[in-house]
Scaffold this active site. Structure first.
Site: not given
Ligand SMILES: Cc1cc2nc3c(=O)[nH]c(=O)nc-3n(C[C@H](O)[C@H](O)[C@H](O)COP(=O)(O)OP(=O)(O)OC[C@H]3O[C@@H](n4cnc5c(N)ncnc54)[C@H](O)[C@@H]3O)c2cc1C
Length: 161
Positions: A50, A118, A145, A147-148
Site C-alpha cells: 500500500r 489499523q 479458558e 478470562t485475563s
C-alpha cells in the site's frame, strides 16, 4: 454413565477438571499466537504494498515501530508458551506458567491484530480482507479458558499475595 467409564474416583472430579485446564491454557496461548502471527504477516504484506504520499506505508517510521513492537511482543509470548509446554512435557505442575502463557498470548494477540487492522486502514474493517475475521477471532482469546482477569488472579495467588 457406566462405572467403567469413570476416569477417576468419585469426589475427585474438581481436581481432575482443574488438572486439565492448565494444558488447555497452553493450547489457547498457542492458538492466540497463531492468529497473531497470521495477522502480523498480513500487516507486513499490506504495509509493503500500500502506497501513501508517494511511498509504501511500511516506510513510515510509525509503521516500522508498530511492526517492531509487534514482532518483539510476539516472540515474548511465544517464549512463555514454549516454557509452559516444555514444563508440561516434563510432568511439572504449571499452574502459573500456563496462566502467564495464556495471559501473554491472548493479550498480545489482541494488541497485534488490532494494530495490524489499523495498518490496513479502512480496508481492515471490510470483510474482503482476512484481517477483519482475525480481529473477531482474536477477541474471544481473552475470554475463554479463563478470562485475563482470572489468569492474573491465578498468577497473583501463586505469589501468595
Ligand atoms: C466462544 C466461546 C467458547 C467457549 N467454550 C467453552 C467450552 O468449550 N467449555 C467451557 O466450559 N466453557 C466454554 N466457554 C465459557 C468460557 O470459559 C467463559 O465464558 C469464561 O470462562 C468466562 O466466564 P463467564 O462468561 O461466566 O464470565 P464471568 O465469570 O461472568 O466474568 C465476567 C467478567 O467479570 C470478570 N471476573 C469474574 N470473576 C472475577 C474475579 N474473581 N476477579 C476479577 N474479575 C473477575 C471476568 O474477568 C469478566 O471480565 C466458552 C466461551 C465462549 C465465548
Amino acid at each position: 454413565m457406566p462405572h467403567a467409564n469413570l476416569i477417576g474416583k468419585p469426589g475427585e472430579g474438581l481436581r481432575i477438571g482443574l488438572g486439565a485446564i492448565a494444558p488447555s491454557r497452553v493450547a489457547i496461548a498457542a492458538q492466540s499466537i497463531g492468529i497473531a502471527e497470521r495477522a502480523f504477516q498480513l500487516g507486513l504484506e499490506y504495509a509493503s504494498v500500500r502506497k501513501a504520499f508517494g511511498q509504501s506505508i511500511a516506510q513510515f517510521q510509525n509503521s516500522r515501530f508498530v511492526l517492531a513492537d509487534c514482532r518483539t511482543e510476539l516472540d515474548q509470548a511465544w517464549l512463555l508458551m514454549l516454557r509452559a509446554a516444555h514444563l508440561l512435557d516434563q510432568g511439572v505442575p504449571i499452574r502459573s506458567e500456563a496462566s502467564m502463557a495464556k495471559l501473554a498470548g491472548s493479550e498480545t494477540c489482541g494488541r497485534v491484530v488490532d494494530r495490524m487492522l489499523q495498518l490496513h486502514g479502512g480496508n481492515g474493517y471490510s470483510r474482503e480482507y482476512e484481517i477483519e475475521r482475525l480481529y473477531r477471532d482474536a477477541r474471544v482469546m481473552r475470554i475463554f479458558e479463563g478470562t485475563s482477569e482470572i489468569q492474573r488472579e491465578v498468577i497473583a495467588r501463586d505469589l501468595a499475595v
